[in-house]
Design a protein around this motif. Structure first.
Motif, PDB file in Angstrom:
ATOM      1  N   LYS A 236       0.830  -1.211   0.000  1.00  0.00           N
ATOM      2  CA  LYS A 236       0.000   0.000   0.000  1.00  0.00           C
ATOM      3  C   LYS A 236       0.861   1.258   0.000  1.00  0.00           C
ATOM      4  O   LYS A 236       0.497   2.281  -0.581  1.00  0.00           O
ATOM      5  N   GLY A 237       2.004   1.169   0.647  1.00  0.00           N
ATOM      6  CA  GLY A 237       2.899   2.330   0.685  1.00  0.00           C
ATOM      7  C   GLY A 237       3.358   2.750  -0.693  1.00  0.00           C
ATOM      8  O   GLY A 237       3.532   3.933  -0.970  1.00  0.00           O
ATOM      9  N   VAL A 238       3.504   1.779  -1.583  1.00  0.00           N
ATOM     10  CA  VAL A 238       3.899   2.104  -2.943  1.00  0.00           C
ATOM     11  C   VAL A 238       2.752   2.787  -3.680  1.00  0.00           C
ATOM     12  O   VAL A 238       2.947   3.721  -4.451  1.00  0.00           O
ATOM     13  N   VAL A 239       1.524   2.308  -3.427  1.00  0.00           N
ATOM     14  CA  VAL A 239       0.350   2.908  -4.060  1.00  0.00           C
ATOM     15  C   VAL A 239       0.256   4.389  -3.704  1.00  0.00           C
ATOM     16  O   VAL A 239      -0.011   5.249  -4.540  1.00  0.00           O
ATOM     17  N   ASN A 240       0.473   4.697  -2.429  1.00  0.00           N
ATOM     18  CA  ASN A 240       0.396   6.084  -1.960  1.00  0.00           C
ATOM     19  C   ASN A 240       1.674   6.867  -2.224  1.00  0.00           C
ATOM     20  O   ASN A 240       1.743   8.063  -1.959  1.00  0.00           O
ATOM     21  N   TYR A 241       2.666   6.169  -2.717  1.00  0.00           N
ATOM     22  CA  TYR A 241       3.978   6.738  -2.968  1.00  0.00           C
ATOM     23  C   TYR A 241       4.527   7.468  -1.748  1.00  0.00           C
ATOM     24  O   TYR A 241       4.821   8.662  -1.768  1.00  0.00           O
ATOM     25  N   ASP A 242       4.643   6.732  -0.680  1.00  0.00           N
ATOM     26  CA  ASP A 242       5.219   7.264   0.558  1.00  0.00           C
ATOM     27  C   ASP A 242       6.658   6.752   0.688  1.00  0.00           C
ATOM     28  O   ASP A 242       6.904   5.664   1.195  1.00  0.00           O
ATOM     29  N   LYS A 243       7.591   7.544   0.175  1.00  0.00           N
ATOM     30  CA  LYS A 243       8.986   7.170   0.309  1.00  0.00           C
ATOM     31  C   LYS A 243       9.492   7.626   1.665  1.00  0.00           C
ATOM     32  O   LYS A 243       9.477   8.814   1.987  1.00  0.00           O
ATOM     33  N   ILE A 244       9.930   6.668   2.484  1.00  0.00           N
ATOM     34  CA  ILE A 244      10.381   6.948   3.847  1.00  0.00           C
ATOM     35  C   ILE A 244      11.881   6.723   3.943  1.00  0.00           C
ATOM     36  O   ILE A 244      12.402   5.744   3.408  1.00  0.00           O
ATOM     37  N   ILE A 245      12.559   7.622   4.618  1.00  0.00           N
ATOM     38  CA  ILE A 245      13.965   7.425   4.944  1.00  0.00           C
ATOM     39  C   ILE A 245      14.127   7.604   6.451  1.00  0.00           C
ATOM     40  O   ILE A 245      13.493   8.478   7.067  1.00  0.00           O
ATOM     41  N   ARG A 246      14.964   6.795   7.034  1.00  0.00           N
ATOM     42  CA  ARG A 246      15.162   6.820   8.485  1.00  0.00           C
ATOM     43  C   ARG A 246      16.530   7.404   8.799  1.00  0.00           C
ATOM     44  O   ARG A 246      17.550   6.921   8.316  1.00  0.00           O
ATOM     45  N   VAL A 247      16.537   8.469   9.629  1.00  0.00           N
ATOM     46  CA  VAL A 247      17.778   9.130  10.021  1.00  0.00           C
ATOM     47  C   VAL A 247      17.785   9.251  11.544  1.00  0.00           C
ATOM     48  O   VAL A 247      16.893   9.888  12.128  1.00  0.00           O
ATOM     49  N   LEU A 248      18.742   8.626  12.184  1.00  0.00           N
ATOM     50  CA  LEU A 248      18.869   8.633  13.645  1.00  0.00           C
ATOM     51  C   LEU A 248      17.535   8.269  14.326  1.00  0.00           C
ATOM     52  O   LEU A 248      17.005   9.026  15.149  1.00  0.00           O
ATOM     53  N   ASN A 249      17.001   7.111  13.920  1.00  0.00           N
ATOM     54  CA  ASN A 249      15.791   6.543  14.532  1.00  0.00           C
ATOM     55  C   ASN A 249      14.525   7.372  14.308  1.00  0.00           C
ATOM     56  O   ASN A 249      13.531   7.212  15.026  1.00  0.00           O
ATOM     57  N   LYS A 250      14.557   8.284  13.333  1.00  0.00           N
ATOM     58  CA  LYS A 250      13.370   9.064  13.025  1.00  0.00           C
ATOM     59  C   LYS A 250      13.050   8.910  11.541  1.00  0.00           C
ATOM     60  O   LYS A 250      13.953   8.966  10.696  1.00  0.00           O
ATOM     61  N   ASN A 251      11.759   8.706  11.238  1.00  0.00           N
ATOM     62  CA  ASN A 251      11.337   8.538   9.849  1.00  0.00           C
ATOM     63  C   ASN A 251      10.988   9.875   9.207  1.00  0.00           C
ATOM     64  O   ASN A 251      10.364  10.741   9.845  1.00  0.00           O
ATOM     65  N   TYR A 252      11.364  10.022   7.945  1.00  0.00           N
ATOM     66  CA  TYR A 252      11.056  11.231   7.180  1.00  0.00           C
ATOM     67  C   TYR A 252      10.381  10.809   5.872  1.00  0.00           C
ATOM     68  O   TYR A 252      10.950  10.014   5.107  1.00  0.00           O
ATOM     69  N   LYS A 253       9.177  11.327   5.645  1.00  0.00           N
ATOM     70  CA  LYS A 253       8.453  11.048   4.406  1.00  0.00           C
ATOM     71  C   LYS A 253       8.908  12.061   3.364  1.00  0.00           C
ATOM     72  O   LYS A 253       8.713  13.268   3.531  1.00  0.00           O
ATOM     73  N   LEU A 254       9.527  11.563   2.282  1.00  0.00           N
ATOM     74  CA  LEU A 254      10.158  12.444   1.298  1.00  0.00           C
ATOM     75  C   LEU A 254       9.232  12.746   0.134  1.00  0.00           C
ATOM     76  O   LEU A 254       8.566  11.857  -0.409  1.00  0.00           O
TER      77      LEU A 254
END
Length: 460
Positions: free
Chosen positions: A368-386
């Motif tokens: 589902k994350g691909v459908v919504n195109y939610d690219k997530i990157i994790r930096v120092l234990n925190k997620n960032y939606k790009l």
């Protein structure tokens, strides 16, 4: 095939090209491979003595001969007159064998070449993935399975498929045993990329072919590329027909293996050494055709590998490989391209950005994350939606990234994001610096000075 004394005298005209006109095919409907006498020549370097006993059906005469093979391969540089080398033998009679037909050959004693082989003197110390490092008996078995006109193992699905294509030249198939164990043709890959649906023709040459890959490097190296088979017998080493000699690099060519089975048009052109065909215009066209097929699949695998990396990168929350992997249309293009190649798209429940590609089954599993195109990157234990955007980086306080409504906006125009090899590093640095400023770990002036210095140092 059995012989009488006259046949045998003709047989001993080593590698003669004047094969009898009526000897193009055996009584078992098996076509004779290559030039007459070439098979006889091919075994002489490996034994001390060559013993043959042969008989025709409908006769009580048995012909026998002993040939001292080493006489044909002297170490001195003198010219050898083969007619001067005696061949001892004669005939016997046995009326009980009148209706039998056979040829029995025994190779007795090791030549210098064979002794070196079984002592492992040809092993390669510089290459690991080569048959030259096999134990001598394992190497012998591998070679027999590679070149003999034997069947694939029918218990293996791809073996059954390839048998249908390649082993239909005779009503009497070869059955070979190695230390009482039946031998089957080597299978170097279990996934067929392309296979002939009918016999192909180029000039007077008729052939079928199959190209296979398991989407990884084929080992050992001698199993890579295409094996030419003349009437089901292997001819020479596997080849790419000089693909890449023009300087173009085909990165996935080592992932390909396969066979070309020639039924007509090249038998008379096989060399005395049995490792190549002599020149003919039709053969050159055949090589060009096969070179194009190899190039096509090497490029296909390279493209598929790139698409897999891009989709896998999207589901990887530890790294973003390049700026283009944040572009929604690029991911959509990759998915569409896979569908166009026959891949089935399957959707998984859940919010994680899961992408899996099963190349053999031709399936792409997306979440589902691909459908919504939610690219997530994790930096120092925190997620960032790009999310990708574009603005003038020179006239703003936030030239690289912004935080807006729970999303991290990435500036497509920022110079340090253009280099694929360093994109992930500079993206994470800019995310950390923006966090530090917003958490008051540094003031806005220091933040802007630091970004300006980083840009001047690395934007070269």
């Amino acid at each position: 095939k059995g012989m009488d004394e006259n046949d045998f005298a003709f047989y001993l005209r080593i590698a003669g090209k004047n094969r009898k006109k009526d000897e193009q095919i055996t009584k078992g409907k098996r076509k004779i491979v290559g030039q007459f006498g070439v098979g006889f020549l091919s075994v002489l370097p490996f034994c001390d003595k060559y013993l043959i006993e042969t008989k025709k059906r409908g006769s009580d005469e048995i012909v026998n001969a002993t040939i001292t093979s080493t006489e044909y391969f002297r170490n001195d540089a003198s010219t050898i007159d083969v007619d001067a080398i005696p061949i001892y033998g004669g005939t016997t009679k046995n009326s009980k064998l009148f209706n039998e037909q056979f040829t029995r050959i025994r190779l007795v004693g090791f030549s210098k070449l064979t002794r070196s082989f079984f002592k492992g003197e040809y092993a390669s110390k510089t290459k690991r993935s080569t048959i030259k490092n096999f134990a001598p008996m394992t190497l012998l078995k591998w070679d027999l399975c590679e070149y003999l006109p034997i069947e694939y193992d029918r218990k293996i699905p791809v073996g059954r498929k390839l048998n249908e294509l390649f082993t239909s030249f005779s009503v009497l198939p070869f059955h070979i045993h190695f230390n009482k164990t039946p031998l089957y043709r080597n299978i170097h890959s279990f996934n067929i990329l392309e296979i002939s649906t009918k016999e192909e023709s180029i000039g007077n040459i008729k052939f079928k072919f199959a190209i296979l890959s398991d989407y990884k490097t084929i080992d050992p190296v001698e199993a890579r590329h295409l094996m030419l088979r003349n009437l089901n017998v292997g001819v020479g080493e596997r080849t790419t027909f000089d693909l890449g000699m023009d300087g173009k690099v085909y990165g996935k060519i080592a992932h390909l293996t396969g066979e070309v089975s020639i039924s007509e048009g090249l038998n008379e052109l096989i060399s005395v050494s049995r490792d190549k065909f002599n020149f003919s215009p039709d053969y050159e066209k055949l090589k060009d055709f096969l070179r194009q097929r190899i190039a096509k699949w090497a490029n296909e695998l390279d493209t598929l590998n790139s698409q897999e990396k891009e989709l896998s990168d999207f589901s990887n929350n530890q790294k973003v490989s390049s700026l283009k992997n944040l572009k929604k249309d690029k991911i959509e293009q990759d998915i569409k391209a896979l569908k166009d190649k026959g891949y089935v798209i399957k959707w998984e429940d859940g919010n994680s950005n899961v992408t899996k590609i099963n190349k053999t089954a031709k399936e792409v599993i997306l979440s589902k994350g691909v459908v919504n195109y939610d690219k997530i990157i994790r930096v120092l234990n925190k997620n960032y939606k790009l999310v990708l955007n574009d603005w003038d980086y020179e006239n703003t306080d936030l030239p690289a990234v912004k935080f807006e409504k729970g999303k991290t906006i990435v500036n497509e125009s920022y110079p340090l994001f253009q280099n694929k090899s360093t994109f992930d590093t500079f993206l994470k640095i800019n995310i950390l610096l923006l966090e530090y400023m917003q958490e008051s770990k540094m003031n806005k002036k220091t933040y802007n000075l630091l970004l300006g210095d980083i840009l001047r140092i690395f934007n070269k």
